[in-house]
Structures are given as C-alpha cells and as structure tokens.
Design an enzyme around this catalytic site. Sequence first.
Site, PDB file in Angstrom:
ATOM      1  N   PRO A  11      27.122  22.575 -11.508  1.00  2.00           N
ATOM      2  CA  PRO A  11      26.085  22.035 -12.379  1.00  2.00           C
ATOM      3  C   PRO A  11      25.384  23.079 -13.251  1.00  2.00           C
ATOM      4  O   PRO A  11      25.137  24.192 -12.815  1.00  2.00           O
ATOM      5  CB  PRO A  11      25.093  21.390 -11.399  1.00  2.00           C
ATOM      6  CG  PRO A  11      25.418  21.968 -10.064  1.00  2.00           C
ATOM      7  CD  PRO A  11      26.875  22.290 -10.096  1.00  2.00           C
ATOM      8  N   ASN A  12      25.102  22.662 -14.460  1.00  2.00           N
ATOM      9  CA  ASN A  12      24.357  23.418 -15.472  1.00  2.00           C
ATOM     10  C   ASN A  12      25.175  24.509 -16.158  1.00  2.00           C
ATOM     11  O   ASN A  12      24.712  25.107 -17.131  1.00  2.00           O
ATOM     12  CB  ASN A  12      23.059  24.011 -14.892  1.00  2.00           C
ATOM     13  CG  ASN A  12      22.129  22.939 -14.386  1.00  2.00           C
ATOM     14  OD1 ASN A  12      21.718  22.086 -15.159  1.00  2.00           O
ATOM     15  ND2 ASN A  12      21.814  22.939 -13.091  1.00  2.00           N
ATOM     16  N   ARG A  19      21.224  28.068 -21.913  1.00  2.00           N
ATOM     17  CA  ARG A  19      20.524  28.048 -20.630  1.00  2.00           C
ATOM     18  C   ARG A  19      20.041  29.466 -20.277  1.00  2.00           C
ATOM     19  O   ARG A  19      20.855  30.365 -20.054  1.00  2.00           O
ATOM     20  CB  ARG A  19      21.499  27.584 -19.553  1.00  2.00           C
ATOM     21  CG  ARG A  19      20.963  27.646 -18.155  1.00  2.00           C
ATOM     22  CD  ARG A  19      22.058  27.440 -17.124  1.00  2.00           C
ATOM     23  NE  ARG A  19      21.479  27.386 -15.810  1.00  2.00           N
ATOM     24  CZ  ARG A  19      22.166  27.489 -14.680  1.00  2.00           C
ATOM     25  NH1 ARG A  19      23.482  27.649 -14.719  1.00  2.00           N
ATOM     26  NH2 ARG A  19      21.552  27.432 -13.517  1.00  2.00           N
ATOM     27  N   TYR A  24      21.617  34.462 -18.028  1.00  2.00           N
ATOM     28  CA  TYR A  24      23.051  34.141 -18.027  1.00  2.00           C
ATOM     29  C   TYR A  24      23.797  34.662 -19.260  1.00  2.00           C
ATOM     30  O   TYR A  24      25.020  34.547 -19.330  1.00  2.00           O
ATOM     31  CB  TYR A  24      23.238  32.626 -17.906  1.00  2.00           C
ATOM     32  CG  TYR A  24      22.726  32.095 -16.587  1.00  2.00           C
ATOM     33  CD1 TYR A  24      23.392  32.392 -15.396  1.00  2.00           C
ATOM     34  CD2 TYR A  24      21.560  31.330 -16.517  1.00  2.00           C
ATOM     35  CE1 TYR A  24      22.919  31.933 -14.179  1.00  2.00           C
ATOM     36  CE2 TYR A  24      21.082  30.859 -15.295  1.00  2.00           C
ATOM     37  CZ  TYR A  24      21.763  31.169 -14.142  1.00  2.00           C
ATOM     38  OH  TYR A  24      21.287  30.715 -12.930  1.00  2.00           O
ATOM     39  N   ASN A  75      32.774  28.676  -9.319  1.00  2.71           N
ATOM     40  CA  ASN A  75      31.364  28.990  -9.466  1.00  2.71           C
ATOM     41  C   ASN A  75      30.612  27.720  -9.064  1.00  2.71           C
ATOM     42  O   ASN A  75      30.473  26.797  -9.871  1.00  2.71           O
ATOM     43  CB  ASN A  75      31.026  29.394 -10.896  1.00  2.71           C
ATOM     44  CG  ASN A  75      29.571  29.826 -11.011  1.00  2.71           C
ATOM     45  OD1 ASN A  75      28.763  29.547 -10.121  1.00  2.71           O
ATOM     46  ND2 ASN A  75      29.239  30.503 -12.097  1.00  2.71           N
ATOM     47  N   ALA A  78      24.272  26.105  -8.241  1.00  5.08           N
ATOM     48  CA  ALA A  78      23.253  25.989  -7.185  1.00  5.08           C
ATOM     49  C   ALA A  78      23.828  25.488  -5.861  1.00  5.08           C
ATOM     50  O   ALA A  78      23.269  25.777  -4.790  1.00  5.08           O
ATOM     51  CB  ALA A  78      22.116  25.077  -7.653  1.00  5.08           C
ATOM     52  N   HIS A  81      24.245  27.672  -2.636  1.00  8.66           N
ATOM     53  CA  HIS A  81      23.188  28.070  -1.713  1.00  8.66           C
ATOM     54  C   HIS A  81      22.907  27.042  -0.616  1.00  8.66           C
ATOM     55  O   HIS A  81      22.198  27.350   0.334  1.00  8.66           O
ATOM     56  CB  HIS A  81      21.910  28.375  -2.506  1.00  8.66           C
ATOM     57  CG  HIS A  81      22.176  29.281  -3.678  1.00  8.66           C
ATOM     58  ND1 HIS A  81      22.688  30.550  -3.523  1.00  8.66           N
ATOM     59  CD2 HIS A  81      22.051  29.085  -5.021  1.00  8.66           C
ATOM     60  CE1 HIS A  81      22.846  31.101  -4.716  1.00  8.66           C
ATOM     61  NE2 HIS A  81      22.470  30.239  -5.649  1.00  8.66           N
ATOM     62  N   ASP A  88      32.752  23.110   3.582  1.00  4.31           N
ATOM     63  CA  ASP A  88      33.763  22.514   4.464  1.00  4.31           C
ATOM     64  C   ASP A  88      35.047  22.197   3.707  1.00  4.31           C
ATOM     65  O   ASP A  88      36.148  22.296   4.276  1.00  4.31           O
ATOM     66  CB  ASP A  88      33.218  21.242   5.121  1.00  4.31           C
ATOM     67  CG  ASP A  88      32.224  21.533   6.236  1.00  4.31           C
ATOM     68  OD1 ASP A  88      32.066  22.709   6.609  1.00  4.31           O
ATOM     69  OD2 ASP A  88      31.606  20.568   6.726  1.00  4.31           O
ATOM     70  N   GLU A  99      34.977  33.239  -5.190  1.00  2.00           N
ATOM     71  CA  GLU A  99      33.641  32.781  -5.597  1.00  2.00           C
ATOM     72  C   GLU A  99      33.181  33.672  -6.752  1.00  2.00           C
ATOM     73  O   GLU A  99      33.225  34.899  -6.629  1.00  2.00           O
ATOM     74  CB  GLU A  99      32.683  32.921  -4.396  1.00  2.00           C
ATOM     75  CG  GLU A  99      31.241  32.569  -4.708  1.00  2.00           C
ATOM     76  CD  GLU A  99      30.288  32.947  -3.564  1.00  2.00           C
ATOM     77  OE1 GLU A  99      30.752  33.462  -2.518  1.00  2.00           O
ATOM     78  OE2 GLU A  99      29.072  32.739  -3.751  1.00  2.00           O
ATOM     79  N   HIS A 101      30.153  34.340  -9.916  1.00  2.00           N
ATOM     80  CA  HIS A 101      28.850  34.040 -10.514  1.00  2.00           C
ATOM     81  C   HIS A 101      28.689  34.849 -11.793  1.00  2.00           C
ATOM     82  O   HIS A 101      29.140  36.001 -11.867  1.00  2.00           O
ATOM     83  CB  HIS A 101      27.709  34.378  -9.544  1.00  2.00           C
ATOM     84  CG  HIS A 101      27.782  33.581  -8.277  1.00  2.00           C
ATOM     85  ND1 HIS A 101      27.417  32.251  -8.222  1.00  2.00           N
ATOM     86  CD2 HIS A 101      28.225  33.910  -7.047  1.00  2.00           C
ATOM     87  CE1 HIS A 101      27.628  31.806  -6.987  1.00  2.00           C
ATOM     88  NE2 HIS A 101      28.118  32.791  -6.254  1.00  2.00           N
ATOM     89  N   SER A 103      25.577  35.549 -13.129  1.00  2.00           N
ATOM     90  CA  SER A 103      24.494  36.475 -12.778  1.00  2.00           C
ATOM     91  C   SER A 103      24.799  37.094 -11.410  1.00  2.00           C
ATOM     92  O   SER A 103      25.819  36.784 -10.792  1.00  2.00           O
ATOM     93  CB  SER A 103      23.161  35.717 -12.741  1.00  2.00           C
ATOM     94  OG  SER A 103      23.127  34.819 -11.627  1.00  2.00           O
ATOM     95  N   ARG A 108      18.289  38.317  -7.494  1.00  2.05           N
ATOM     96  CA  ARG A 108      17.385  37.284  -8.004  1.00  2.05           C
ATOM     97  C   ARG A 108      16.516  36.723  -6.866  1.00  2.05           C
ATOM     98  O   ARG A 108      16.280  37.404  -5.879  1.00  2.05           O
ATOM     99  CB  ARG A 108      18.205  36.203  -8.710  1.00  2.05           C
ATOM    100  CG  ARG A 108      19.023  36.794  -9.890  1.00  2.05           C
ATOM    101  CD  ARG A 108      19.842  35.750 -10.607  1.00  2.05           C
ATOM    102  NE  ARG A 108      18.962  34.679 -11.137  1.00  2.05           N
ATOM    103  CZ  ARG A 108      19.396  33.479 -11.501  1.00  2.05           C
ATOM    104  NH1 ARG A 108      20.700  33.185 -11.392  1.00  2.05           N
ATOM    105  NH2 ARG A 108      18.557  32.577 -11.976  1.00  2.05           N
ATOM    106  N   ARG A 112      18.514  32.457  -3.576  1.00  8.81           N
ATOM    107  CA  ARG A 112      19.871  32.677  -4.078  1.00  8.81           C
ATOM    108  C   ARG A 112      20.625  33.729  -3.263  1.00  8.81           C
ATOM    109  O   ARG A 112      21.796  33.988  -3.509  1.00  8.81           O
ATOM    110  CB  ARG A 112      19.840  33.101  -5.549  1.00  8.81           C
ATOM    111  CG  ARG A 112      19.226  32.092  -6.468  1.00  8.81           C
ATOM    112  CD  ARG A 112      19.337  32.524  -7.939  1.00  8.81           C
ATOM    113  NE  ARG A 112      18.351  31.832  -8.745  1.00  8.81           N
ATOM    114  CZ  ARG A 112      18.526  30.618  -9.282  1.00  8.81           C
ATOM    115  NH1 ARG A 112      19.649  29.969  -9.101  1.00  8.81           N
ATOM    116  NH2 ARG A 112      17.562  30.054 -10.008  1.00  8.81           N
TER     117      ARG A 112
HETATM  118  C1  DQA Z   1      25.087  30.994 -10.717  1.00  7.61           C
HETATM  119  C2  DQA Z   1      23.974  31.509  -9.800  1.00  7.61           C
HETATM  120  C3  DQA Z   1      23.306  30.361  -9.060  1.00  7.61           C
HETATM  121  O1  DQA Z   1      22.252  30.852  -8.246  1.00  7.61           O
HETATM  122  C4  DQA Z   1      22.721  29.362 -10.038  1.00  7.61           C
HETATM  123  O2  DQA Z   1      22.203  28.250  -9.325  1.00  7.61           O
HETATM  124  C5  DQA Z   1      23.674  28.931 -11.083  1.00  7.61           C
HETATM  125  C6  DQA Z   1      24.595  29.914 -11.667  1.00  7.61           C
HETATM  126  C7  DQA Z   1      25.695  32.107 -11.584  1.00  7.61           C
HETATM  127  O3  DQA Z   1      26.808  31.902 -12.082  1.00  7.61           O
HETATM  128  O4  DQA Z   1      25.063  33.132 -11.807  1.00  7.61           O
HETATM  129  O5  DQA Z   1      23.645  27.791 -11.542  1.00  7.61           O
HETATM  130  O6  DQA Z   1      26.128  30.465  -9.901  1.00  7.61           O
END
Ligand code: DQA
Length: 147
Positions: A11-12, A19, A24, A75, A78, A81, A88, A99, A101, A103, A108, A112
């Site tokens: 998401p996002n 954003r 980011y 990725n 959120a 976390h 699972d 995995e 990210h 950022s 942070r 996180r």
């Molecule tokens: C993120 C880091 C996460 O804490 C955050 O919720 C995101 C983006 C990153 O790519 O830095 O949405 O996964």
Amino acid sequence: MTRPVFVVNGPNLGRLGTREPEVYGQASYADLVALTEAEGAALGLSVDVRQTEDEAQMIRWIHEAIDTAADIVINPAAFTHYSYALRDALAQCPNTVIEVHVSNPAARESFRHESVVSAVSTGTIAGFGIESYRLALRAIAAIRSSH
Ligand code: DQA
C-alpha cells in the site's frame, strides 16, 4: 521455461514521487516499474511488477508465486510491521524471497524497526531508494547463477 520473478509492492507505493518525497525520494512508481523491468531484461529475468493497497491481494499473489515457482521481491510497505498473514504466506515459499524498502526503516520511527517478514525472507535490502529493487534483482540473478 525460465521461472519468473514477482516484484510485489504494497500500500501507498503507487504514490511514490508525490508521497513524502523527503522520505521516499522524487522517483515515481512508474520510474520504479521502468527501472525494475529494465534491470530484469538486462539480467535475463522475467520480471512481473505489481502493486496493491490490499493485504488479501498480496497474499493471493504470494500463493501464485509459489504455484509458478517464482522468486519474490517484496516491499510489503506498512504490512511489513504487522501482517502475520503475509508472513505466513511468505513462509511457504521454497524459492528466494527478498524484502526491499525504499527508505531505511531502521533509521525511522520505532514502529518501523520490527519486520515480521524478515525472518522468512532470504535477505533484506533497504535504504537505497528505488535502487533497492535493482540490487534485489541482482541478488536473485547471482543466487540463480550459483545454483
Ligand atoms: C517502506 C517502509 C515502510 O515502513 C512504510 O510503511 C512504507 C514504505 C519503504 O519502502 O521504505 O510504506 O516499505
């Protein structure tokens, strides 16, 4: 038939570019897709980049990755976390799971600092902006070529 690489974004992340650019960066989600597809092509990987706001959709894509023997770059945004359901799903993957990210969550807010998916991932790449995706694909290519 080469096994695919699923690049799954949570998401996002579709809002990258506008954003919180101070966190980011300026690169857009379209830039992320273009970089990832170009790097995949350069490495000879069949890359399938996806993004969703929906936890259930992410889990279904992990199941699809398992059923098609895909490696995964994920990725979880959120969900990283707190989603034990995603954790699972990833725990069932027999292939490489990276995995990523944009950022560096460790630098942070404290919420996180915990990733519930790290322990079921092959490794984690964080903090390099959208370059994190390029590094993840290079890791998958290196792992594949060492097998
Ligand atoms: C993120 C880091 C996460 O804490 C955050 O919720 C995101 C983006 C990153 O790519 O830095 O949405 O996964």
